[in-house]
Design a protein around this motif. Structure first.
Motif, PDB file in Angstrom:
ATOM      1  N   GLU A  25       0.831  -1.206   0.000  1.00  0.00           N
ATOM      2  CA  GLU A  25       0.000   0.000   0.000  1.00  0.00           C
ATOM      3  C   GLU A  25       0.865   1.255   0.000  1.00  0.00           C
ATOM      4  O   GLU A  25       0.586   2.220  -0.715  1.00  0.00           O
ATOM      5  CB  GLU A  25      -0.908   0.025   1.242  1.00  0.00           C
TER       6      GLU A  25
ATOM      7  N   HIS B 295      -0.304  -1.025 -10.328  1.00  0.00           N
ATOM      8  CA  HIS B 295      -0.305  -2.448 -10.661  1.00  0.00           C
ATOM      9  C   HIS B 295      -1.357  -2.800 -11.687  1.00  0.00           C
ATOM     10  O   HIS B 295      -2.499  -2.364 -11.573  1.00  0.00           O
ATOM     11  CB  HIS B 295      -0.612  -3.282  -9.417  1.00  0.00           C
TER      12      HIS B 295
ATOM     13  N   GLN C 171      -7.732  -8.862 -12.104  1.00  0.00           N
ATOM     14  CA  GLN C 171      -8.234  -8.580 -10.747  1.00  0.00           C
ATOM     15  C   GLN C 171      -8.999  -7.264 -10.615  1.00  0.00           C
ATOM     16  O   GLN C 171      -8.770  -6.498  -9.685  1.00  0.00           O
ATOM     17  CB  GLN C 171      -7.058  -8.615  -9.760  1.00  0.00           C
ATOM     18  N   VAL C 172      -9.885  -7.001 -11.570  1.00  0.00           N
ATOM     19  CA  VAL C 172     -10.805  -5.876 -11.376  1.00  0.00           C
ATOM     20  C   VAL C 172     -11.842  -6.328 -10.337  1.00  0.00           C
ATOM     21  O   VAL C 172     -11.973  -7.518 -10.071  1.00  0.00           O
ATOM     22  CB  VAL C 172     -11.509  -5.467 -12.700  1.00  0.00           C
ATOM     23  N   PHE C 173     -12.546  -5.384  -9.728  1.00  0.00           N
ATOM     24  CA  PHE C 173     -13.557  -5.748  -8.729  1.00  0.00           C
ATOM     25  C   PHE C 173     -14.863  -6.021  -9.469  1.00  0.00           C
ATOM     26  O   PHE C 173     -15.529  -5.078  -9.925  1.00  0.00           O
ATOM     27  CB  PHE C 173     -13.701  -4.639  -7.696  1.00  0.00           C
TER      28      PHE C 173
ATOM     29  N   GLN D 265     -17.973  -6.934  -8.859  1.00  0.00           N
ATOM     30  CA  GLN D 265     -19.307  -6.477  -8.440  1.00  0.00           C
ATOM     31  C   GLN D 265     -19.388  -4.957  -8.314  1.00  0.00           C
ATOM     32  O   GLN D 265     -20.401  -4.432  -7.866  1.00  0.00           O
ATOM     33  CB  GLN D 265     -19.696  -7.098  -7.100  1.00  0.00           C
ATOM     34  N   LEU D 266     -18.313  -4.258  -8.649  1.00  0.00           N
ATOM     35  CA  LEU D 266     -18.346  -2.790  -8.634  1.00  0.00           C
ATOM     36  C   LEU D 266     -18.399  -2.299 -10.075  1.00  0.00           C
ATOM     37  O   LEU D 266     -17.939  -2.996 -10.996  1.00  0.00           O
ATOM     38  CB  LEU D 266     -17.107  -2.229  -7.939  1.00  0.00           C
TER      39      LEU D 266
ATOM     40  N   GLU E  37     -16.604   2.900 -10.224  1.00  0.00           N
ATOM     41  CA  GLU E  37     -16.184   2.609  -8.844  1.00  0.00           C
ATOM     42  C   GLU E  37     -14.794   1.979  -8.821  1.00  0.00           C
ATOM     43  O   GLU E  37     -13.979   2.263  -7.941  1.00  0.00           O
ATOM     44  CB  GLU E  37     -17.213   1.689  -8.167  1.00  0.00           C
TER      45      GLU E  37
ATOM     46  N   ARG F 234     -12.466   4.787  -9.229  1.00  0.00           N
ATOM     47  CA  ARG F 234     -12.392   5.602  -8.005  1.00  0.00           C
ATOM     48  C   ARG F 234     -11.459   4.944  -6.994  1.00  0.00           C
ATOM     49  O   ARG F 234     -10.672   5.604  -6.325  1.00  0.00           O
ATOM     50  CB  ARG F 234     -13.795   5.753  -7.418  1.00  0.00           C
ATOM     51  N   LEU F 235     -11.551   3.605  -6.904  1.00  0.00           N
ATOM     52  CA  LEU F 235     -10.651   2.900  -5.987  1.00  0.00           C
ATOM     53  C   LEU F 235      -9.215   2.968  -6.480  1.00  0.00           C
ATOM     54  O   LEU F 235      -8.276   3.076  -5.693  1.00  0.00           O
ATOM     55  CB  LEU F 235     -11.080   1.439  -5.841  1.00  0.00           C
ATOM     56  N   GLY F 236      -9.048   2.915  -7.799  1.00  0.00           N
ATOM     57  CA  GLY F 236      -7.702   3.024  -8.366  1.00  0.00           C
ATOM     58  C   GLY F 236      -7.059   4.343  -7.981  1.00  0.00           C
ATOM     59  O   GLY F 236      -5.843   4.430  -7.785  1.00  0.00           O
TER      60      GLY F 236
ATOM     61  N   TYR G 227      -7.374   5.891  -5.228  1.00  0.00           N
ATOM     62  CA  TYR G 227      -7.508   6.029  -3.759  1.00  0.00           C
ATOM     63  C   TYR G 227      -6.457   6.976  -3.175  1.00  0.00           C
ATOM     64  O   TYR G 227      -6.787   7.908  -2.453  1.00  0.00           O
ATOM     65  CB  TYR G 227      -7.386   4.648  -3.108  1.00  0.00           C
ATOM     66  N   THR G 228      -5.184   6.765  -3.500  1.00  0.00           N
ATOM     67  CA  THR G 228      -4.153   7.613  -2.877  1.00  0.00           C
ATOM     68  C   THR G 228      -4.137   9.007  -3.506  1.00  0.00           C
ATOM     69  O   THR G 228      -3.860   9.987  -2.829  1.00  0.00           O
ATOM     70  CB  THR G 228      -2.748   6.978  -2.948  1.00  0.00           C
TER      71      THR G 228
ATOM     72  N   ARG H  12      -6.815  10.632  -4.515  1.00  0.00           N
ATOM     73  CA  ARG H  12      -7.936  11.346  -3.892  1.00  0.00           C
ATOM     74  C   ARG H  12      -7.612  11.736  -2.447  1.00  0.00           C
ATOM     75  O   ARG H  12      -8.079  12.753  -1.952  1.00  0.00           O
ATOM     76  CB  ARG H  12      -9.201  10.476  -3.933  1.00  0.00           C
TER      77      ARG H  12
ATOM     78  N   ARG I  83      -7.232   1.637 -14.286  1.00  0.00           N
ATOM     79  CA  ARG I  83      -7.296   1.737 -12.823  1.00  0.00           C
ATOM     80  C   ARG I  83      -5.906   2.047 -12.243  1.00  0.00           C
ATOM     81  O   ARG I  83      -5.778   2.744 -11.240  1.00  0.00           O
ATOM     82  CB  ARG I  83      -7.827   0.423 -12.247  1.00  0.00           C
TER      83      ARG I  83
ATOM     84  N   ARG J  84     -20.861   2.579  -0.203  1.00  0.00           N
ATOM     85  CA  ARG J  84     -20.512   2.965  -1.578  1.00  0.00           C
ATOM     86  C   ARG J  84     -20.152   4.446  -1.693  1.00  0.00           C
ATOM     87  O   ARG J  84     -19.503   4.853  -2.641  1.00  0.00           O
ATOM     88  CB  ARG J  84     -21.671   2.660  -2.527  1.00  0.00           C
TER      89      ARG J  84
ATOM     90  N   LEU K 110     -16.052   1.853   0.013  1.00  0.00           N
ATOM     91  CA  LEU K 110     -15.973   1.143  -1.263  1.00  0.00           C
ATOM     92  C   LEU K 110     -14.851   0.098  -1.208  1.00  0.00           C
ATOM     93  O   LEU K 110     -14.968  -1.000  -1.752  1.00  0.00           O
ATOM     94  CB  LEU K 110     -15.699   2.160  -2.381  1.00  0.00           C
TER      95      LEU K 110
ATOM     96  N   GLN L 296     -14.533  -8.798  -2.570  1.00  0.00           N
ATOM     97  CA  GLN L 296     -14.461  -9.389  -3.908  1.00  0.00           C
ATOM     98  C   GLN L 296     -13.042  -9.837  -4.250  1.00  0.00           C
ATOM     99  O   GLN L 296     -12.839 -10.843  -4.922  1.00  0.00           O
ATOM    100  CB  GLN L 296     -14.954  -8.382  -4.946  1.00  0.00           C
ATOM    101  N   ASP L 297     -12.038  -9.077  -3.829  1.00  0.00           N
ATOM    102  CA  ASP L 297     -10.653  -9.435  -4.123  1.00  0.00           C
ATOM    103  C   ASP L 297      -9.744  -8.679  -3.153  1.00  0.00           C
ATOM    104  O   ASP L 297      -9.321  -7.556  -3.420  1.00  0.00           O
ATOM    105  CB  ASP L 297     -10.315  -9.066  -5.573  1.00  0.00           C
TER     106      ASP L 297
ATOM    107  N   ALA M 259      -6.253  -7.546  -4.451  1.00  0.00           N
ATOM    108  CA  ALA M 259      -6.267  -6.409  -5.370  1.00  0.00           C
ATOM    109  C   ALA M 259      -6.470  -5.092  -4.636  1.00  0.00           C
ATOM    110  O   ALA M 259      -6.022  -4.047  -5.100  1.00  0.00           O
ATOM    111  CB  ALA M 259      -7.355  -6.607  -6.423  1.00  0.00           C
TER     112      ALA M 259
ATOM    113  N   ARG N  29      -5.054  -4.185  -1.900  1.00  0.00           N
ATOM    114  CA  ARG N  29      -3.719  -3.685  -1.525  1.00  0.00           C
ATOM    115  C   ARG N  29      -3.019  -3.079  -2.743  1.00  0.00           C
ATOM    116  O   ARG N  29      -2.271  -2.116  -2.614  1.00  0.00           O
ATOM    117  CB  ARG N  29      -2.841  -4.823  -0.990  1.00  0.00           C
ATOM    118  N   LEU N  30      -3.287  -3.648  -3.904  1.00  0.00           N
ATOM    119  CA  LEU N  30      -2.579  -3.180  -5.104  1.00  0.00           C
ATOM    120  C   LEU N  30      -3.098  -1.830  -5.607  1.00  0.00           C
ATOM    121  O   LEU N  30      -2.466  -1.212  -6.448  1.00  0.00           O
ATOM    122  CB  LEU N  30      -2.676  -4.231  -6.218  1.00  0.00           C
ATOM    123  N   VAL N  31      -4.264  -1.396  -5.120  1.00  0.00           N
ATOM    124  CA  VAL N  31      -4.699  -0.039  -5.470  1.00  0.00           C
ATOM    125  C   VAL N  31      -4.349   0.936  -4.327  1.00  0.00           C
ATOM    126  O   VAL N  31      -4.714   2.099  -4.379  1.00  0.00           O
ATOM    127  CB  VAL N  31      -6.205   0.063  -5.826  1.00  0.00           C
ATOM    128  N   GLY N  32      -3.671   0.419  -3.303  1.00  0.00           N
ATOM    129  CA  GLY N  32      -3.139   1.315  -2.281  1.00  0.00           C
ATOM    130  C   GLY N  32      -4.011   1.480  -1.045  1.00  0.00           C
ATOM    131  O   GLY N  32      -3.757   2.349  -0.212  1.00  0.00           O
TER     132      GLY N  32
END
Lengths: 256, 299
Positions: free
Chosen positions: A73, A82, A88-90, A92-93, A97, A100-102, A104-105, A107, A151, B157, B163, B170-171, B174, B176-179
């Motif tokens: 992290e 990465h 390894q996309v999510f 169910q999102l 979304e 948005r998670l991609g 994260y840092t 934002r 992402r 959400r 989120l 779900q994973d 992954a 951790r890989l988005v930080g």
């Protein structure tokens, strides 16, 4: 300038040591490829760089700073992105979304940068803009690959680690992916690419690091590689190495 | 019929809050937790000490109970679960059984087996619906269950961290890989699960008024069944599971009371659970057999 350096890195799982002293460096703005047969330690090298498999000894330097003991992290927060094996996309999102998670840092540092970053990603990948409300798991393999790359890109990383991107993709989706990675390459982001499909990888990278049983046995710019070198250092025989020939000659014929 | 529904819904709220705690932890970590009942009971003992022994207001006791259960969930994650990150979820599930038994032993050690009285918060405020006396905490249980079951997901959400919690289910790798710090997510989930266990116990206790060791575990078993009926990963599903079991149980005790079946509550719960699981296992095959053959198909 060197962006990433590995000095004599060893790593593994439990009693098994997979990397026996990896040393390599990646120049800023370049695309480095890591190639080898199954079990050579390609993906573990990637995980040691990303931090999900910590190095047991040796050093990982990023922008000249020792990050060997940092969590995955924290490495992302410092500018690593990465594109993991299997994408390894999510699932169910939604696409948006996931993006948005991609970010994260990004934002967390400055929310104001997210809007322009999202627009820029949508410009590069129009298909994601069209499907922004679609659940990621319902998209095709090629589209999911685009999402995985987007992402990573949206966080505006200095270095992107792309692990076996073509695995499990149909030939058509592989062509799509090739274009996506070309977009990343053209954007000037530094990239480390691990790929079992050597011809696919050689068509993109600037420098190739050839691995055998957890050690880098040969490093060369792609322009200096030939079938014999590949056959010798990968242990794949000349017939298989010949299959990569067209990728090599294509690269030698172009400046990209 | 109205009586059956009201009685069913009263219990449904309690089961659903227990089920929500199970689902929250399971969704994010893949671990089925068996300690929820005992964590809830421990919370009640904390409330008992503060309210009955120290004569503090009920709300202070409740706040103390929630604080201690949440802290216990956090400590469990920090001291034990985090060290088992490489272990499979079944091993961690066994660890939660150990936690539950340890708390149970502590309850016997410090408070003995005899019931301890904890007065309800709003004794005078009960009212009657369809001939059934309903207390405010029973209504609160249902409202809390519905709000959490149907609102929590939407709230999650809205924030990046929320989120991240949904994504972790779900994973996790992954995430951790988005930080996103995965350890912070699991800490929040285990603390949140323990908080819900404390909350469920606080909502049910006023109906009985006394606490004994293992008190909430019996209700938790039904909550666990509700979570399974709801599919284990769905927060609204947990509430639906709680409602189904609550109503089934009150219908059984209304219409089968003459049959003198020992442990009728559990018989009903497990009959419904079995029926739902069998249906889920057999439904694809049944649908395939009952579907009309495609045009042009030959036998």
């Amino acid at each position: 300038m060197t962006l990433l350096e590995l000095h004599d890195v060893t790593a593994g799982f439990g009693a098994v040591t997979v990397l026996h002293g990896i040393t390599m460096s990646v120049a800023e703005g370049s695309i480095a490829g890591v190639f080898g047969l199954n079990g050579a330690g390609k993906s573990v090298t990637m995980k040691a760089i990303g931090g999900t498999v910590p190095a047991r000894s040796g050093q990982v330097l990023f922008e000249g700073e020792d990050i060997t003991r940092l969590s995955p992290e924290k490495r992302v927060a410092r500018g690593m992105g990465h594109v993991p094996q299997g994408r390894q996309v999510f699932p169910q999102l939604t696409v948006e979304e996931n993006l948005r998670l991609g970010a994260y840092t990004l934002r967390r540092k400055d929310k104001g940068r997210y809007g322009p970053a999202l627009d820029s990603v949508f410009d590069r990948f129009p298909v994601l803009k069209q499907r922004r409300q679609q659940l990621a798991g319902t998209m095709s393999g090629g589209q999911q690959a685009s999402l995985a790359v987007a992402r990573a890109l949206i966080n505006q990383p200095r270095l992107i680690l792309v692990d076996e991107p073509s695995a499990g993709l149909s030939p058509v989706a592989q062509l799509e992916l090739r274009e996506v990675l070309q977009v990343v390459k053209d954007s000037g982001v530094t990239m480390v690419l691990v790929e079992q499909n050597i011809a696919f990888g050689l068509s993109l990278v600037d420098t190739a690091h050839l691995l055998q049983t957890g050690v880098v046995v040969h490093t060369a710019p792609v322009s200096e590689l030939d079938d014999d070198t590949l056959a010798t250092h990968l242990g794949i025989g000349k017939v298989l190495a010949g299959a990569t020939g067209s990728a090599l000659s294509a690269r030698k014929g172009s400046k990209r | 019929m109205g009586q059956v529904l009201v009685l069913g819904l009263i219990n449904a709220g309690i089961y659903a809050v227990f089920a929500l705690g199970v689902v929250l932890v399971y969704r994010g970590t893949g671990v089925l937790t068996f300690a929820q009942g005992e964590i809830g009971t421990l919370g009640l003992y904390v409330a008992y000490v503060l309210v009955t022994e120290q004569h503090l207001p009920w709300l202070v006791g409740a706040a103390g109970a929630l604080l201690v259960t949440t802290a216990l969930g956090a400590a469990f994650e920090l001291l034990l679960v985090r060290r088992m990150v490489a272990a499979d979820p079944v091993s961690t599930a066994v660890l939660t059984v150990g936690l539950g038994l340890t708390i149970l032993a502590c309850e016997f050690f410090f408070f003995g087996a005899s019931p301890r009285v904890l007065d309800p918060p709003f004794l005078a405020a009960s009212f009657t619906v369809a001939g059934v006396v309903v207390t405010p905490t029973q209504v609160a249980a249902l409202v809390v269950a519905l709000a959490l079951g149907f609102g929590l997901q939407a709230v999650l959400r809205r924030t990046d961290f929320g989120l991240g919690i949904l994504a972790a289910s779900q994973d996790a790798a992954a995430v951790r890989l988005v930080g996103i710090p995965l350890s912070r997510i699991t800490l929040v989930l285990w603390s949140g699960g323990a908080f819900l266990a404390g909350l469920a116990a606080l909502l049910v206790e006023p109906t009985v008024g006394t606490v004994t060791p293992g008190y909430a575990s019996e209700l938790f078993v039904v909550g666990l069944a509700a979570a399974v009926i709801g599919g284990l990963t769905s927060l609204p599903g947990a509430v639906v599971g709680g409602v189904v079991l609550g109503i089934a149980e009150s219908a059984a005790s209304r219409y089968l009371s003459d049959a003198n079946i020992p442990g009728l509550r559990y018989v009903t719960v497990f009959a419904v659970l079995l029926a739902v699981l069998l249906y889920r296992a057999l439904a694809p095959e049944l649908r395939r057999r009952l579907a009309p053959a495609p045009a042009g198909a030959t036998a």
